[in-house]
Design a protein around this motif. Structure first.
Motif, PDB file in Angstrom:
ATOM      1  N   SER A   5       3.612  -2.897   5.020  1.00  6.74           N
ATOM      2  CA  SER A   5       2.765  -2.151   4.087  1.00  6.74           C
ATOM      3  C   SER A   5       1.609  -3.019   3.596  1.00  6.74           C
ATOM      4  N   GLU A   6       0.421  -2.420   3.530  1.00  6.32           N
ATOM      5  CA  GLU A   6      -0.742  -3.133   2.993  1.00  6.32           C
ATOM      6  C   GLU A   6      -0.721  -3.161   1.473  1.00  6.32           C
ATOM      7  N   THR A   7       0.006  -2.237   0.871  1.00  4.06           N
ATOM      8  CA  THR A   7       0.121  -2.196  -0.590  1.00  4.06           C
ATOM      9  C   THR A   7       1.602  -2.068  -0.966  1.00  4.06           C
ATOM     10  N   PRO A   8       2.387  -3.121  -0.786  1.00  2.00           N
ATOM     11  CA  PRO A   8       3.817  -3.036  -1.102  1.00  2.00           C
ATOM     12  C   PRO A   8       4.036  -2.920  -2.609  1.00  2.00           C
ATOM     13  N   LYS A  51       0.561  -7.748   6.175  1.00  2.06           N
ATOM     14  CA  LYS A  51      -0.164  -6.877   7.107  1.00  2.06           C
ATOM     15  C   LYS A  51      -1.532  -7.462   7.426  1.00  2.06           C
ATOM     16  N   GLN A  52      -2.138  -8.144   6.458  1.00  3.87           N
ATOM     17  CA  GLN A  52      -3.451  -8.729   6.666  1.00  3.87           C
ATOM     18  C   GLN A  52      -3.437  -9.822   7.736  1.00  3.87           C
ATOM     19  N   GLY A  64       0.639 -11.223  -1.353  1.00  2.00           N
ATOM     20  CA  GLY A  64       0.532  -9.790  -1.585  1.00  2.00           C
ATOM     21  C   GLY A  64       1.088  -8.935  -0.471  1.00  2.00           C
ATOM     22  N   ASN A  65       0.776  -9.259   0.773  1.00  2.00           N
ATOM     23  CA  ASN A  65       1.312  -8.559   1.947  1.00  2.00           C
ATOM     24  C   ASN A  65       1.082  -9.414   3.174  1.00  2.00           C
TER      25      ASN A  65
END
Length: 722
Positions: free
Chosen positions: A599-602, A656-657, A653-654
């Motif tokens: 997820s980009e915004t967990p 995914k980046q 933060g994540n």
């Protein structure tokens, strides 16, 4: 009672609304409608209509025929007729006719006969009649207007004929007096083209009134040849030497070969000549400073210069997203790619981790070095030595200057497990100490009883411990702990990020392999259920090995689709009942895990939640008593998912980046550039083609926005029902 037809026409008895007349009544054609003198102060006259006539109108009237028109046919008075536009009279006749029909149907015997012999009288008001004198006056007026129109038309015909004669004379002066243009010599054809250009210029003079200027004319001969006819002496040469950069972008974007474009330009003369395209391409190539790699078939460019150019472009697009005191994350990636059966390449690229950077797409990743060779430590360390030295310099400096402004940068490295272990100087992924983040032993990777931060503190790897372990490489593995080479860069180990895409692919491979083993000898049923998920899949036995099977290599998107849809179908797959429920739950839980870690915004508690769920998932994996679920099959990716991914999510933060999704797409673009090159200097051609696309990105067509209205269809993975 038998039906009788007294001249009304062939109407089916089943459609009549009343019983027809008896033969004793007078024939219908002998009856008339009469206009009589005035009998009312407000009326001019009265209309007397036999009831038989009204009843006949009600039954046999055609759909588009009015009652007033029928009455005019029965009126014998030539001096007066009813006005066809008398709406009141039309409605009154309609209602009277229906009334007659109703009365006749209700009567019997003599009463019916008497009712049919009577007449109905209707008052006619002013304006509901037209006299013969009025009709004659209107006819005379129409005749006069027709005579005037005929005279006007005759005058127009004479003018049209004069224009035709003038046009014919003009055409005769412009007609080709000799042979057709594709049947004469080249010299004669050029003279004819000049004549056509002059005539076309005159014919298109009206374009100036619209503010338009004609530059060229494209024509075809009857034999199919195409000619480009300029409207000025310099137009032809200008067209041949000028290249629309949109054409150059399309050629590079889709890997169109020079030979194909040359043939296309020969068919369509309005296209720029192939020599002009090559010249424009060469001019763009000269804007890139490319350096060949000594001792290797490879090339590289300055990482710092390329980074500054990309930052300058992004800042121009969205200056508000870049602040001087803000740290800009830059992800460096490396990967090996097999472009053909005999050609393997290693590519080093980077991406700027900003939304405007489009780092998850191929266009957002930029190559800084390419070498042809194997993906091993010797090739990478020697071919990319200059690039690694430049990366270490930026890592130590911590900022770059763009247009006179300094921007802080933070370097990360992300790749698959094999390339990351090579970068850290560690042994292979199947070695005893294969985790890039800590020194956990192979036989302890299954143990998830340790606290969450145990391996990130007590057993964490750092550049210092890696270099120290390499110095003791001559001793046992317990001493050097997998460090067989010196780390290749100065990027800290905690900035060496795990790629969530390869983590998913490798764990999915283990799960699918175990599922295939458990489904034997009913693998074809498993194949059918996997295909029902909307992917192409098959399993076959290798010819070169005894009983070993192989299966279709699914793409990343196809694997995600199978992970989402297959668990609900597993109840029907013939698996051992002892652990069927555990297998289904294992697949469902892994989908939840992957959605969380990718997820980009967990959510705020994503790190702790992921750690706990990943621990339970590995315990469930080991609880299944089947081949492929033993402790030895807990790979480094399993261990990383439990202990190191949560820590990375907590810090940055994540993850995914840091995904290599864009890197894989970028490799596909490089592969296409390879096949469109001359193969003589493939690494340089790959980088030059990418550089041209970066310069010409503004000419890319903006794709239309697509809205997914059928939410259920896309939720099921885009499967079409059959």
């Amino acid at each position: 009672m038998e039906s009788t037809n007294h001249g009304e026409g062939p109407v089916a008895a089943s459609k009549r609304r009343y019983i027809p007349l008896n033969d004793v009544l007078p024939p219908l054609e002998t009856l008339v409608v009469a206009i009589e003198g005035s009998v009312d102060p407000d009326g001019v006259c009265c209309l007397s209509i036999p009831n038989r006539v009204l009843g006949d109108w009600a039954n046999n009237r055609e759909k588009n025929t009015s009652f007033v028109a029928l009455a005019n046919e029965y009126i014998v008075d030539e001096a007066n007729t009813l006005n066809p536009e008398a709406a009141r009279l039309e409605d009154l006749l309609y209602r009277k006719s229906l009334g007659v029909v109703s009365k006749v149907r209700a009567a019997r015997g003599v009463n019916r006969k008497n009712a049919l012999l009577r007449s109905t009288t209707i008052t006619i008001l002013n304006g509901e009649t037209i006299s013969a004198a009025d009709l004659q006056s209107e006819l005379n007026e129409v005749t006069y207007m027709n005579e005037e129109a005929d005279a006007f038309i005759e005058g127009l015909q004479e003018e049209v004929q004069d224009l035709k004669d003038a046009l014919s004379e003009a055409q005769d002066s412009q007609n080709n007096p000799g042979g057709k243009i594709d049947a004469v010599s080249n010299r004669h054809a050029r003279r004819k083209i000049q004549e056509v250009s002059e005539h076309a210029n005159k014919a298109l003079e009206f374009l100036s009134t619209y503010g338009l200027v004609a530059e060229s004319l494209k024509v075809h001969t009857t034999s199919g040849k195409t000619f480009y006819i300029p409207f000025s002496d310099d137009a032809a040469s200008e067209n041949e030497d000028t290249v629309d950069l949109r054409v150059l972008y399309i050629l590079d974007r889709y890997g169109v070969s020079d030979a194909f474009y040359h043939e296309l330009a020969m068919l369509f003369s309005e296209l720029p000549r192939s020599r002009a395209v090559k010249k424009a391409r060469t001019d763009l190539n000269h804007t890139m400073q490319l350096t060949r790699i000594p001792g290797h078939e490879g090339a590289y460019r300055s990482f710092e210069r390329s980074l500054c150019e990309q930052l300058s472009t992004m800042i121009a697009q969205d200056a508000t997203s870049f602040q001087p005191n803000q740290k800009i994350k830059v992800r460096i990636s490396g990967d090996g790619a097999k472009f053909s059966r005999t050609s393997s390449f290693v590519l080093l690229s980077y991406a700027i981790l900003m939304p405007v950077g489009r780092y998850l797409s191929g266009i957002g990743n930029h190559t800084i070095a390419v070498v042809k060779g194997a993906e091993d430590y010797d090739t990478i360390s020697t071919a990319f030595a200059a690039t690694f030295q430049e990366i270490d310099g930026l890592q130590q400096l911590g900022f770059v200057a763009v247009n006179g402004v300094s921007y802080n940068i933070e370097l990360f490295f992300s790749s698959d497990m094999k390339f990351m272990l090579t970068m850290l100087g560690l042994n292979a992924a199947n070695s005893i100490y294969a985790c890039p983040k800590c020194t956990v032993h192979r036989d302890c990777r299954w143990d998830v009883s340790k606290p969450e931060l145990y391996y990130s503190t007590t057993m964490a790897r750092t550049l210092v411990t890696l270099r120290r372990a390499f110095a003791s490489h001559g001793r046992t593995a317990a001493v050097h702990q997998g460090s067989v080479n010196r780390p290749l860069t100065a990027i800290p180990v905690d900035h060496m990020m795990i790629d969530e895409l390869h983590l998913f692919l490798r764990i999915f491979y283990v799960m699918l392999r175990n599922l295939i083993k458990m489904s034997e000898p009913h693998t074809q049923q498993l194949v059918a259920y996997i295909r029902s998920c909307g992917v192409s899949f098959n399993i076959w036995e290798c010819e070169s090995s005894d009983g070993k099977v192989e299966w279709t290599s699914l793409t990343g998107e196809a694997k995600k689709k199978v992970l989402k849809l297959l668990p609900s179908k597993m109840k029907d797959i013939p698996l051992p009942n002892a652990f069927l429920d555990d297998v289904v739950q294992l697949w469902k839980d892994f989908e939840v895990l992957y959605n969380l870690l990718s997820s980009e915004t967990p959510p705020p508690n994503a790190a702790d939640d992921l750690h706990l769920k990943a621990k339970r998932w590995i315990q469930l994996f080991l609880r299944i008593k089947s081949d492929g679920h033993q402790k030895k099959f807990v790979t480094p990716y399993f261990h990383v998912m439990v202990y190191h991914v949560p820590d990375a999510i907590r810090q940055y933060g994540n993850i995914k980046q840091f995904s290599c999704q864009g890197v894989e797409k970028h490799n596909n673009d490089s592969k296409r550039n390879y096949f469109s090159s001359n193969r003589w200097d493939a690494p340089a051609e790959i980088m030059l083609a990418e550089h041209r696309l970066e310069l010409l990105q503004q000419y890319a067509r903006e794709k239309r926005h697509y809205t997914k209205h059928a939410a259920a269809y896309w939720h099921e993975g885009g499967m079409q029902e059959t």
